[in-house]
Scaffold this active site. Structure first.
Site, PDB file in Angstrom:
ATOM      1  N   HIS A 153      -9.703   2.470  -0.127  1.00 43.94           N
ATOM      2  CA  HIS A 153      -8.273   2.169  -0.119  1.00 43.94           C
ATOM      3  C   HIS A 153      -7.870   1.553  -1.452  1.00 43.94           C
ATOM      4  O   HIS A 153      -8.227   0.410  -1.745  1.00 43.94           O
ATOM      5  CB  HIS A 153      -7.969   1.211   1.038  1.00 43.94           C
ATOM      6  CG  HIS A 153      -6.515   0.990   1.291  1.00 43.94           C
ATOM      7  ND1 HIS A 153      -5.533   1.534   0.506  1.00 43.94           N
ATOM      8  CD2 HIS A 153      -5.866   0.260   2.243  1.00 43.94           C
ATOM      9  CE1 HIS A 153      -4.352   1.169   0.968  1.00 43.94           C
ATOM     10  NE2 HIS A 153      -4.521   0.391   2.018  1.00 43.94           N
ATOM     11  N   HIS A 174      -2.658   7.582   6.642  1.00 36.58           N
ATOM     12  CA  HIS A 174      -2.989   6.371   5.884  1.00 36.58           C
ATOM     13  C   HIS A 174      -4.471   6.050   6.114  1.00 36.58           C
ATOM     14  O   HIS A 174      -5.189   5.731   5.181  1.00 36.58           O
ATOM     15  CB  HIS A 174      -2.080   5.230   6.325  1.00 36.58           C
ATOM     16  CG  HIS A 174      -2.160   4.017   5.472  1.00 36.58           C
ATOM     17  ND1 HIS A 174      -1.977   4.038   4.109  1.00 36.58           N
ATOM     18  CD2 HIS A 174      -2.404   2.719   5.789  1.00 36.58           C
ATOM     19  CE1 HIS A 174      -2.090   2.821   3.626  1.00 36.58           C
ATOM     20  NE2 HIS A 174      -2.360   2.000   4.612  1.00 36.58           N
ATOM     21  N   CYS A 178       0.810  -1.222   0.000  1.00 34.88           N
ATOM     22  CA  CYS A 178       0.000   0.000   0.000  1.00 34.88           C
ATOM     23  C   CYS A 178       0.846   1.276   0.000  1.00 34.88           C
ATOM     24  O   CYS A 178       0.295   2.373  -0.124  1.00 34.88           O
ATOM     25  CB  CYS A 178      -0.940  -0.005   1.202  1.00 34.88           C
ATOM     26  SG  CYS A 178      -1.880  -1.540   1.379  1.00 34.88           S
TER      27      CYS A 178
END
Length: 619
Positions: free
Chosen positions: A457, A419, A263
């Protein structure tokens, strides 16, 4: 100490659940309710064009309902009836199973417990004596029903001759074209000012192309009795977004590749771009990522880890009974009581120039990418669990900003793009890191932004979403609130941090920096330091004379006019993505090799390198 070049952000583009990145339209969709009527109308028109609608305001509610995180739409797959194969074991010892079929469907190798008898020229009868496993095609309801999807009706593959490209590569072509158009300069003008080996492209996909047109189709074909095509394998590589940009958008001969860090992948690639410009290896860099993970197989993989927000989990959070409707638009709840992250699709691109080229061409300054810091977690108990490496990356990124703007501006002129995935572990661990870092640097009320509450995400492209959101903040002066939550969870540390469930205005004149934070599976941590447009301009003014600055301002007026024309054309739907298939292909005859330089067409590559190991030279 030699003077290093400054990586200036001169363009950006892409597509995600909020729409088109350039022109700050995706950001504007996220902050829609806080914008002026004129700004709202323009962004609605931009989305209407993407969605194939006539006029934004006349379809306002439909546009708002069919963007951002929402229930997975049938264009991806039917969450109430997902195809799967149920194992069906049979036992024919006492009563053999019998059926007729055409001869052409018989397997090449007849199983030993099959008895095959011809019934005609074209058909046979099969009796199975003993046990036999069948796979029965059927359907089942999917546990995960929400995702951050591109605006309804937008299909990037219809905008150019996509030739069955995987969705992630279709999005790459769109995003790279959008970023190119956002610069406000012709690519021919840019490429004529730099050597071909001074252009870099770093872009990839953390997971590769796993849909049916890529690795997903390749892996499933044999088991579904279908043919593997010649495109499945090559188009599934994780670095293919960079390859597509080089081959079909820019025609670049420069450095290329993709650095993968789950990620955090976007920031890994941004680090390569920053290093290339600071060290003089490149003057122009395209940095990006593309991720298209909304498939039943990928969602099931993350769901099996307990990582995704499921319908049952959302129902439990909201105290709903079975049968009561969930609000899937609030599936991602960063720093609140939550039950998992929400997967999303996105492709984002950022264009960097070195400061000298930006000044020479009058490029618009959207900000500067100062540095990216990457650290692992060390020994781990769980490969997916948070670790301590992110303490290092965040602290170094803040220290890098402080080294440029000083303590006073650091404490009052910044923000952090968290995040912020929406998982119980992330809400605790990341808040702890940010709080303790802010305390150490004397920062109070550090604004924390969590863009994933709107976008979901997007795995390798996530930091690209965060960066485009940051550029929007610096343009419009509105901090997006974490609007999908009611309150911050009790176990989230809030000391020295400023969370908000509502949009907040911020003085753009006071904004100096932003920290972009990414955490990835396996212990991949990355944090970036960005400078705001005003801070970047101040930095440039210390390096260049007043006369050079005035010349840049004059050139930039024309660039801004072209940027406005590009945005107008995109809203009007008159501009197509750049896709140059079989265009200007070079061969051996186009290359001249000399001892001091190499010539490719009109371009020259210098070969007069100087050894960096001068004290170790061998005669």
């Amino acid at each position: 100490m030699s003077i290093q070049r400054l990586p200036v952000i001169v363009g950006f583009g892409g597509i995600n659940a909020a729409g088109r990145a350039s022109g700050h339209h995706a950001y504007a969709r996220m902050t829609h309710s806080a914008l002026s009527a004129t700004q709202q109308s323009r962004t609605l028109d931009s989305l209407a064009t993407l969605m194939g609608l006539e006029g934004g305001e006349s379809h306002q509610q439909f546009i708002l309902d069919h963007t951002l995180v929402r229930r997975i739409e049938a264009s991806h797959f039917d969450v109430d009836a997902v195809r799967w194969n149920q194992r069906l074991p049979t036992d024919g010892d006492s009563q053999p199973a019998s059926f007729d079929l055409e001869r052409k469907y018989l397997p090449d190798v007849i199983p030993p417990h099959w008895v095959v008898k011809g019934t005609s020229v074209t058909h046979v009868n099969v009796q199975i004596v003993g046990q036999q496993d069948f796979l029965l095609p059927t359907y089942r309801e999917f546990d995960v029903k929400s995702a951050g999807q591109l605006p309804s009706g937008f299909e990037p593959g219809t905008l150019y001759p996509s030739r069955n490209h995987p969705r992630g590569l279709q999005m790459t072509v769109y995003a790279a074209s959008d970023a190119l158009g956002s610069i406000g300069l012709d690519w021919e003008t840019i490429s004529s000012r730099v050597a071909p080996d001074q252009i870099s492209v770093y872009a990839g996909s953390a997971m590769g192309q796993l849909d049916g047109a890529g690795a997903g189709g390749m892996i499933k074909s044999r088991y579904n009795g279908q043919r593997v095509t010649s495109k499945y394998c090559p188009l599934s590589f994780a670095e293919m977004p960079a390859d597509f940009i080089n081959a079909y958008v820019l025609g670049s001969l420069g450095s290329t590749g993709a650095s993968l860090g789950a990620c955090a992948s976007f920031l890994y690639n941004l680090r390569h771009g920053i290093d290339d410009i600071r060290n003089g290896r490149a003057r122009v860099v395209f940095v990006g990522a593309a991720e298209a993970p909304i498939t039943p197989e990928i969602l099931e993989g993350y769901s099996a880890m307990g990582a995704l927000a499921t319908e049952k989990g959302l129902r439990n959070l909201d105290g709903l009974q079975l049968g009561e409707a969930c609000d899937f638009r609030r599936a991602c709840r960063p720093f609140a009581e939550n039950c998992g992250f929400t997967i999303a699709e996105s492709s984002q691109m950022v264009v960097l120039f070195d400061d000298e080229l930006a000044m020479e061409l009058g490029a618009t300054v959207f900000g500067a990418a100062i540095d990216v810091f990457v650290n692992a977690d060390g020994h781990k108990k769980s490969i997916s669990g948070p670790g301590v490496g992110n303490y290092i990356t965040v602290a170094k990124a803040v220290a890098a900003a402080r080294a440029i703007i000083g303590d006073k501006a650091l404490r009052r002129g910044g923000l952090v793009q968290a995040h912020g995935t929406g998982t119980p572990q992330n809400r605790v661990s990341e808040a702890e890191i940010l709080s303790r870092t802010a305390q150490a640097f004397g920062i109070d009320e550090w604004p924390v932004i969590a863009a994933k509450c709107y976008l979901g995400h997007s795995i390798g492209s996530a930091a690209g979403d965060q960066i485009s959101t940051t550029l929007g903040i610096w343009h419009h002066g509105i901090l997006p609130g974490i609007t999908t939550i009611d309150a911050i969870a009790a176990d989230v540390r809030q000391d020295h941090l400023a969370f908000s469930t509502e949009h907040r205005e911020v003085d753009t004149a006071e904004q100096k920096y932003a920290i972009i934070n990414s955490k990835g599976f396996g212990g991949n941590n990355a944090s970036a330091s960005l400078m705001s447009p005003l801070a970047t301009q101040r930095m440039l003014q210390t390096r260049y004379s007043g006369q050079a600055w005035k010349k840049w301002e004059q050139a930039n007026e024309r660039v801004r006019e072209r940027q406005q024309a590009y945005d107008d054309g995109m809203i009007a739907g008159t501009i197509s993505p750049v896709y140059k298939f079989d265009h200007g292909v070079l061969g051996d005859g186009d290359v001249k090799v000399g001892a001091q330089q190499l010539t490719i067409g009109p371009h020259t590559v210098r070969l007069d390198q100087v050894s960096p190991y001068d004290d170790m030279k061998i005669d």
